[in-house]
Design a protein around this motif. Structure first.
Motif, short mmCIF file in Angstrom:
data_model
loop_
_atom_site.label_atom_id
_atom_site.label_comp_id
_atom_site.label_asym_id
_atom_site.label_seq_id
_atom_site.Cartn_x
_atom_site.Cartn_y
_atom_site.Cartn_z
N ALA A 1 12.37 4.78 4.16
CA ALA A 1 11.16 5.47 4.60
C ALA A 1 9.96 4.95 3.83
O ALA A 1 10.10 4.47 2.70
N GLN A 2 8.82 5.06 4.45
CA GLN A 2 7.58 4.56 3.87
C GLN A 2 6.54 5.67 3.83
O GLN A 2 6.36 6.40 4.82
N GLY A 3 5.85 5.79 2.68
CA GLY A 3 4.86 6.86 2.57
C GLY A 3 3.82 6.55 1.52
O GLY A 3 3.86 5.50 0.88
N ARG A 4 2.91 7.50 1.33
CA ARG A 4 1.75 7.26 0.48
C ARG A 4 2.00 7.51 -0.99
O ARG A 4 1.18 7.09 -1.82
N ALA A 5 3.07 8.19 -1.35
CA ALA A 5 3.27 8.55 -2.76
C ALA A 5 4.75 8.49 -3.12
O ALA A 5 5.61 8.72 -2.26
N ILE B 1 16.91 1.18 -7.12
CA ILE B 1 15.97 0.81 -6.07
C ILE B 1 15.04 -0.27 -6.60
O ILE B 1 14.63 -0.23 -7.77
N SER B 2 14.70 -1.22 -5.75
CA SER B 2 13.77 -2.29 -6.12
C SER B 2 13.02 -2.72 -4.88
O SER B 2 13.36 -2.33 -3.76
N ARG B 3 11.99 -3.51 -5.09
CA ARG B 3 11.21 -3.99 -3.95
C ARG B 3 10.69 -5.39 -4.24
O ARG B 3 10.47 -5.77 -5.41
N ASP B 4 10.46 -6.12 -3.16
CA ASP B 4 9.84 -7.44 -3.23
C ASP B 4 8.65 -7.40 -2.30
O ASP B 4 8.81 -7.50 -1.07
N ASN B 5 7.47 -7.24 -2.85
CA ASN B 5 6.28 -7.10 -2.02
C ASN B 5 5.95 -8.39 -1.27
O ASN B 5 5.31 -8.35 -0.22
N ALA B 6 6.36 -9.51 -1.79
CA ALA B 6 6.12 -10.78 -1.10
C ALA B 6 6.98 -10.89 0.17
O ALA B 6 6.61 -11.59 1.11
N ASN C 1 0.82 -1.22 0.00
CA ASN C 1 0.00 0.00 0.00
C ASN C 1 0.84 1.26 0.00
O ASN C 1 0.29 2.37 -0.09
N TYR C 2 2.16 1.11 0.09
CA TYR C 2 3.03 2.26 0.33
C TYR C 2 4.17 2.34 -0.66
O TYR C 2 4.74 1.33 -1.07
N ALA C 3 4.52 3.59 -0.98
CA ALA C 3 5.76 3.84 -1.67
C ALA C 3 6.90 3.72 -0.66
O ALA C 3 6.71 3.94 0.53
N MET C 4 8.08 3.38 -1.17
CA MET C 4 9.25 3.23 -0.33
C MET C 4 10.39 4.08 -0.88
O MET C 4 10.55 4.21 -2.10
N SER D 1 7.44 3.32 -6.37
CA SER D 1 6.01 3.29 -6.11
C SER D 1 5.58 1.92 -5.60
O SER D 1 6.34 0.96 -5.59
N ARG D 2 4.31 1.83 -5.22
CA ARG D 2 3.79 0.60 -4.63
C ARG D 2 3.96 -0.61 -5.55
O ARG D 2 4.35 -1.69 -5.11
N GLY D 3 3.69 -0.42 -6.81
CA GLY D 3 3.77 -1.50 -7.77
C GLY D 3 5.08 -1.53 -8.55
O GLY D 3 5.22 -2.30 -9.51
N ALA D 4 6.03 -0.71 -8.14
CA ALA D 4 7.37 -0.65 -8.76
C ALA D 4 7.34 -0.12 -10.19
O ALA D 4 8.32 -0.30 -10.92
N ASP D 5 6.26 0.51 -10.60
CA ASP D 5 6.19 1.03 -11.96
C ASP D 5 6.76 2.43 -12.08
O ASP D 5 6.98 2.93 -13.20
N THR D 6 7.00 3.08 -10.95
CA THR D 6 7.58 4.43 -10.95
C THR D 6 8.78 4.47 -10.01
O THR D 6 8.68 4.00 -8.88
N ARG D 7 9.88 5.00 -10.52
CA ARG D 7 11.10 5.13 -9.71
C ARG D 7 11.73 6.49 -10.03
O ARG D 7 11.80 6.88 -11.20
N TYR D 8 12.20 7.16 -9.01
CA TYR D 8 12.92 8.41 -9.18
C TYR D 8 14.23 8.32 -8.40
O TYR D 8 14.29 7.66 -7.36
#
Length: 121
Positions: free
Chosen positions: A96-100, A69-74, A30-33, A51-58
């Motif tokens: 850090a964790q946030g909404r956007a 940066i990458s993430r493993d939601n599992a 549910n959160y951007a990281m 972003s939450r679904g890893a489709d956006t990275r800055y």
């Protein structure tokens, strides 16, 4: 509810390091990281966000092309792969964790404790 960052250490210039940040207590996807860093005597600086679904990275300008940066939601984990490290990358790195997926600190309401990265010349 917490974030725990680890993986920091001492590395020579030109080397690589991978940081991890494990999240617990909230629905991770549910959160951007993001990753921020604070170098000695300097203000905290934006490094990267995903972003939450890893489709956006800055990325911050100083790390663009070198850090990923990458993430493993599992696994409720976000990563920061750091390549071609420079002495000026020496800092405490915070997740850090946030909404956007933004690059401003006030976007993020949960912070990890930080992990030290030191790059020797």
């Amino acid at each position: 509810v917490q974030l725990q960052a680890f993986g920091g250490g001492l590395v020579q210039a030109g080397g690589s390091l991978k940081l991890s940040c494990a999240a617990s207590g909230r629905t991770f996807n549910n959160y951007a990281m993001a990753w921020f860093r604070r170098a000695p005597g300097k203000e905290r600086e934006f490094v990267a966000v995903i972003s939450r679904g890893a489709d956006t990275r800055y990325y911050g300008d100083s790390v663009k092309g070198r850090f990923t940066i990458s993430r493993d939601n599992a696994k409720n984990t976000v990563y920061l792969q750091m390549d071609s490290l420079k002495p000026e990358d020496t800092a405490v790195y915070y997740c850090a964790q946030g909404r956007a997926p933004r690059w401003t600190e006030d976007t993020f309401d949960l912070w990890g404790q930080g992990t030290q990265v030191t790059v020797s010349s």
